[in-house]
Design a protein around this motif. Structure first.
Motif, PDB file in Angstrom:
ATOM      1  N   GLY A  72      -0.279 -50.305 -17.383  1.00 37.88           N
ATOM      2  CA  GLY A  72      -1.135 -50.038 -15.879  1.00 37.88           C
ATOM      3  C   GLY A  72      -2.270 -50.787 -15.669  1.00 37.88           C
ATOM      4  O   GLY A  72      -2.625 -51.315 -14.611  1.00 37.88           O
ATOM      5  N   LEU A  73      -2.974 -51.157 -16.844  1.00 36.11           N
ATOM      6  CA  LEU A  73      -4.176 -51.950 -16.993  1.00 36.11           C
ATOM      7  C   LEU A  73      -3.834 -53.387 -16.481  1.00 36.11           C
ATOM      8  O   LEU A  73      -4.538 -54.124 -15.822  1.00 36.11           O
ATOM      9  CB  LEU A  73      -5.050 -51.960 -18.088  1.00 36.11           C
ATOM     10  CG  LEU A  73      -5.721 -50.424 -18.473  1.00 36.11           C
ATOM     11  CD1 LEU A  73      -6.156 -50.428 -19.983  1.00 36.11           C
ATOM     12  CD2 LEU A  73      -6.774 -50.236 -17.330  1.00 36.11           C
ATOM     13  N   LEU A  74      -2.550 -53.720 -16.862  1.00 41.70           N
ATOM     14  CA  LEU A  74      -2.285 -55.294 -16.763  1.00 41.70           C
ATOM     15  C   LEU A  74      -1.580 -55.572 -15.276  1.00 41.70           C
ATOM     16  O   LEU A  74      -1.774 -56.490 -14.975  1.00 41.70           O
ATOM     17  CB  LEU A  74      -1.081 -55.611 -17.966  1.00 41.70           C
ATOM     18  CG  LEU A  74      -1.561 -55.630 -19.102  1.00 41.70           C
ATOM     19  CD1 LEU A  74      -0.313 -55.863 -20.190  1.00 41.70           C
ATOM     20  CD2 LEU A  74      -2.653 -56.822 -19.379  1.00 41.70           C
ATOM     21  N   THR A  75      -1.138 -54.523 -14.846  1.00 40.60           N
ATOM     22  CA  THR A  75      -0.473 -54.730 -13.477  1.00 40.60           C
ATOM     23  C   THR A  75      -1.156 -54.278 -12.269  1.00 40.60           C
ATOM     24  O   THR A  75      -0.682 -54.031 -11.170  1.00 40.60           O
ATOM     25  CB  THR A  75       0.902 -54.148 -13.546  1.00 40.60           C
ATOM     26  OG1 THR A  75       0.824 -52.622 -13.661  1.00 40.60           O
ATOM     27  CG2 THR A  75       1.695 -54.678 -14.524  1.00 40.60           C
ATOM     28  N   THR A  76      -2.355 -53.620 -12.177  1.00 44.65           N
ATOM     29  CA  THR A  76      -3.218 -53.238 -11.251  1.00 44.65           C
ATOM     30  C   THR A  76      -3.542 -54.084 -10.343  1.00 44.65           C
ATOM     31  O   THR A  76      -3.619 -55.635 -10.822  1.00 44.65           O
ATOM     32  CB  THR A  76      -4.528 -52.579 -11.637  1.00 44.65           C
ATOM     33  OG1 THR A  76      -5.350 -53.379 -12.453  1.00 44.65           O
ATOM     34  CG2 THR A  76      -4.116 -51.280 -12.376  1.00 44.65           C
TER      35      THR A  76
END
Length: 85
Positions: A72-76
């Motif tokens: 989730g942190l990478l794809t926000t």
């Protein structure tokens, strides 16, 4: 098993690899002392991986949550490290 000096192995490296590819194991010596043993690489399979992991317990639910949070942190929006600039 064949024995070869380090100098001979260096000078005849292609022949050395051919012999290993045929299944030979070759001991390399330096100063009349064995320093290495070269043998064909063992091909790994999915069965090898299953056997290696057989005694390891599966990840718990928290592990799955941690992976999801990290993804989730990478794809926000605006934070995708693989996006073209």
């Amino acid at each position: 098993m064949r024995i070869m000096t380090a100098t001979e192995a260096s000078r005849r490296f292609s022949d050395l690899l051919d012999a290993i590819e045929r299944g030979e194991t070759i001991t390399i010596t330096r100063g009349n002392h064995p320093v290495a043993e070269i043998r064909p690489a063992r091909r790994r399979t999915g069965a090898d991986l299953r056997a290696a992991l057989a005694d390891i317990p599966p990840p718990d639910d928290r592990f799955a949550d941690d992976i999801a949070d990290a993804l989730g942190l990478l794809t926000t929006e605006g934070n995708d490290p693989w996006a073209a600039d």
